[in-house]
Design an enzyme around this catalytic site. Structure first.
Site, PDB file in Angstrom:
ATOM      1  N   LEU A  71      15.280  -5.149   3.246  1.00 41.37           N
ATOM      2  CA  LEU A  71      16.623  -4.768   2.847  1.00 41.37           C
ATOM      3  C   LEU A  71      16.776  -3.253   2.900  1.00 41.37           C
ATOM      4  O   LEU A  71      15.798  -2.520   2.717  1.00 41.37           O
ATOM      5  CB  LEU A  71      16.917  -5.216   1.402  1.00 41.37           C
ATOM      6  CG  LEU A  71      16.816  -6.701   1.054  1.00 41.37           C
ATOM      7  CD1 LEU A  71      16.972  -6.881  -0.446  1.00 41.37           C
ATOM      8  CD2 LEU A  71      17.876  -7.490   1.793  1.00 41.37           C
ATOM      9  N   ASN A  95       5.635   0.147  -8.194  1.00 38.57           N
ATOM     10  CA  ASN A  95       4.746   1.265  -8.524  1.00 38.57           C
ATOM     11  C   ASN A  95       5.239   2.563  -7.890  1.00 38.57           C
ATOM     12  O   ASN A  95       4.453   3.397  -7.454  1.00 38.57           O
ATOM     13  CB  ASN A  95       3.288   0.972  -8.148  1.00 38.57           C
ATOM     14  CG  ASN A  95       3.063   0.797  -6.662  1.00 38.57           C
ATOM     15  OD1 ASN A  95       3.945   0.360  -5.922  1.00 38.57           O
ATOM     16  ND2 ASN A  95       1.860   1.132  -6.192  1.00 38.57           N
ATOM     17  N   PHE A  96       6.570   2.711  -7.846  1.00 35.33           N
ATOM     18  CA  PHE A  96       7.144   3.994  -7.468  1.00 35.33           C
ATOM     19  C   PHE A  96       6.890   5.006  -8.580  1.00 35.33           C
ATOM     20  O   PHE A  96       6.477   4.649  -9.689  1.00 35.33           O
ATOM     21  CB  PHE A  96       8.660   3.864  -7.266  1.00 35.33           C
ATOM     22  CG  PHE A  96       9.069   2.917  -6.177  1.00 35.33           C
ATOM     23  CD1 PHE A  96       8.593   3.069  -4.880  1.00 35.33           C
ATOM     24  CD2 PHE A  96       9.944   1.873  -6.430  1.00 35.33           C
ATOM     25  CE1 PHE A  96       8.976   2.202  -3.868  1.00 35.33           C
ATOM     26  CE2 PHE A  96      10.333   1.003  -5.435  1.00 35.33           C
ATOM     27  CZ  PHE A  96       9.851   1.165  -4.147  1.00 35.33           C
ATOM     28  N   ARG A 103      17.035   4.919 -10.395  1.00 35.75           N
ATOM     29  CA  ARG A 103      17.955   5.529  -9.425  1.00 35.75           C
ATOM     30  C   ARG A 103      18.419   4.520  -8.377  1.00 35.75           C
ATOM     31  O   ARG A 103      19.535   4.616  -7.868  1.00 35.75           O
ATOM     32  CB  ARG A 103      17.281   6.727  -8.742  1.00 35.75           C
ATOM     33  CG  ARG A 103      17.087   7.919  -9.678  1.00 35.75           C
ATOM     34  CD  ARG A 103      16.781   9.190  -8.904  1.00 35.75           C
ATOM     35  NE  ARG A 103      15.507   9.151  -8.203  1.00 35.75           N
ATOM     36  CZ  ARG A 103      14.345   9.470  -8.742  1.00 35.75           C
ATOM     37  NH1 ARG A 103      14.277   9.842 -10.032  1.00 35.75           N
ATOM     38  NH2 ARG A 103      13.231   9.432  -8.034  1.00 35.75           N
ATOM     39  N   ASP A 168      -7.484   2.694  -8.201  1.00 35.03           N
ATOM     40  CA  ASP A 168      -6.416   1.854  -7.663  1.00 35.03           C
ATOM     41  C   ASP A 168      -6.701   0.373  -7.921  1.00 35.03           C
ATOM     42  O   ASP A 168      -5.827  -0.375  -8.368  1.00 35.03           O
ATOM     43  CB  ASP A 168      -6.272   2.068  -6.151  1.00 35.03           C
ATOM     44  CG  ASP A 168      -5.350   3.215  -5.798  1.00 35.03           C
ATOM     45  OD1 ASP A 168      -4.535   3.609  -6.649  1.00 35.03           O
ATOM     46  OD2 ASP A 168      -5.442   3.722  -4.673  1.00 35.03           O
ATOM     47  N   GLY A 234     -32.719   6.867 -17.293  1.00 33.85           N
ATOM     48  CA  GLY A 234     -34.120   7.055 -16.949  1.00 33.85           C
ATOM     49  C   GLY A 234     -34.532   6.525 -15.587  1.00 33.85           C
ATOM     50  O   GLY A 234     -33.755   5.875 -14.890  1.00 33.85           O
TER      51      GLY A 234
END
Length: 414
Positions: A71, A95-96, A103, A168, A234
């Site tokens: 889209l 995950n912007f 916005r 991640d 160790g």
């Protein structure tokens, strides 16, 4: 067989690894994950190398069992498509950087008006609020700032990153965990909520045991000497080179008579357990490294496979350091079904990592190969009530991608 998340629908805006690997967990266990991508090019992870026939293998690794819908979300008509989908979906994942979803018109306050039961899941570098909110988040930066890098490497060398994008991947698992917990909570409250995870928190929690000692006692965890496993572990918890140049991880400190068994397996005479020079030495202390040259020399007498056999006979844990091209030939890895194959529409047969968590009655399944860009455009929109004519119009005005038209010479709408 009904899978655990069958009937759960997710609108997935994630990209690269932290987001897609997390949403893939639910997809593997039956969720309908609809990946929203840019038209023609898809999400930015599709550009990663290595590639075969123009398809990124890294993208394939993180996006099986999903469907792709392309889209132009800047256009009002595309926003309306998302809003229609939200009415009948359970999760919106992204995950912007913080603020981007708002916005775009897809912030939590907006979407919960459409669907109060919606779980709005966001993964980021540092968190949705706070002084670092707007900084670029990335795996290497999280390892650095989260303390993990300072603990990794050798004492005489610099702080070192892990061999892969571990923040991640672990961040993806925590992202999935948060979504799963929110779904469980919704069963009790009938309400959705916001789920947040971040790479910084992921890196910090990766060493939660050491954190407890640092916070409570002020303990320090310096990097170990050359070859050492972890700080304070160790020479019996270390990596050694063998006769053939291959390496072996020694874990002899957590078994009874570790020194004696190691000495027997590697033909060290006199036995380190009986040598008066080492009596009373704490094998976890820096003083213990006095025996490291002896052990190192003993390893050099045998090939890695010979050491593996000798350790097995002595009741010591196996520890061959396997290269990635050896890993998938290992008999236990083969037994664990850690390779699966899918028929990719563009590449053909592709091999992917198998499912790490095994359920006896409702196991994860590979049902869909990683999608090509916009592969399910028409299929998805029809499910949400768009007619063939409406879909064609949306494609003609550039709201919905026409990738299938390009690939097949026609739009596959019935």
């Amino acid at each position: 067989m009904t899978l655990p998340y069958e009937g759960i629908r997710m609108i997935d805006f994630t990209q690269l690894e932290q987001g897609p690997s997390g949403t893939q967990v639910l997809a593997d266990f039956g969720a309908d994950v609809i990946k929203v991508e840019r038209m023609d090019v898809g999400e930015i992870g599709r550009k990663q190398v290595p590639q075969v026939h123009g398809e990124s293998l890294f993208f394939m690794a993180n996006n099986r069992n999903k469907r792709s819908l392309t889209l132009d979300v800047r256009k009002p008509e595309a926003k309306q498509i998302i809003y229609r989908m939200v009415k009948d979906s359970d999760i919106v994942a992204s995950n912007f950087r913080p603020g981007v979803m708002e916005r775009l018109g897809f912030g939590y306050d907006k979407l919960k008006e459409i669907n109060p039961r919606l779980i709005w899941a966001v993964a980021s570098g540092y968190g949705q609020t706070g002084p670092y909110r707007d900084r670029i988040g990335q795996d290497l930066l999280a390892q650095a700032m989260g303390g993990l890098m300072a603990m990794t490497g050798e004492r005489d060398g610099p702080p070192t990153a892990t061999g892969t994008w571990i923040a991640d991947y672990l961040g993806a698992m925590l992202f999935a965990q948060g979504i799963i917990v929110a779904l469980a909570a919704r069963e009790k409250t009938n309400q959705g909520q916001v789920v947040e995870s971040s790479l910084l928190n992921t890196a910090i929690v990766s060493h939660l045991q050491e954190n407890a000692a640092v916070l409570t006692l002020g303990t320090e965890f310096p990097r170990p000497p050359h070859g050492g496993g972890h700080a304070g572990s160790g020479p019996l918890y270390s990596v050694y080179e063998c006769k053939d140049g291959k390496h072996f991880a020694l874990m002899g400190g957590l078994v009874d008579d570790g020194l004696g068994r190691v000495s027997k397996a590697l033909e060290i005479e006199p036995s380190l357990a009986e040598d008066p020079r080492y009596k009373g030495v704490d094998m976890r202390d820096d003083d213990a490294w006095i025996i490291e040259p002896v052990i190192r020399s003993a390893f050099k007498k045998f090939t890695r496979d010979e050491v593996e056999q000798r350790f097995s006979e002595s009741g010591l844990p196996p520890g061959s350091v396997l290269e990635l091209n050896e890993l998938f030939q290992n008999p236990q890895v083969v037994h664990n079904d850690m390779v699966v194959e899918a028929e990719h529409p563009a590449y053909g047969r592709v091999k992917l990592t198998g499912f790490p968590v095994k359920l006896s009655d409702t196991p994860a399944t590979l049902r869909k190969a990683p999608p090509t860009v916009g592969e399910q455009n028409e299929e998805v929109l029809q499910e949400f009530g768009y007619s063939a004519d409406e879909i064609r119009t949306l494609q003609e005005v550039g709201v919905v991608g026409s990738e299938n038209l390009t690939r097949a010479g026609k739009v596959t709408v019935q």
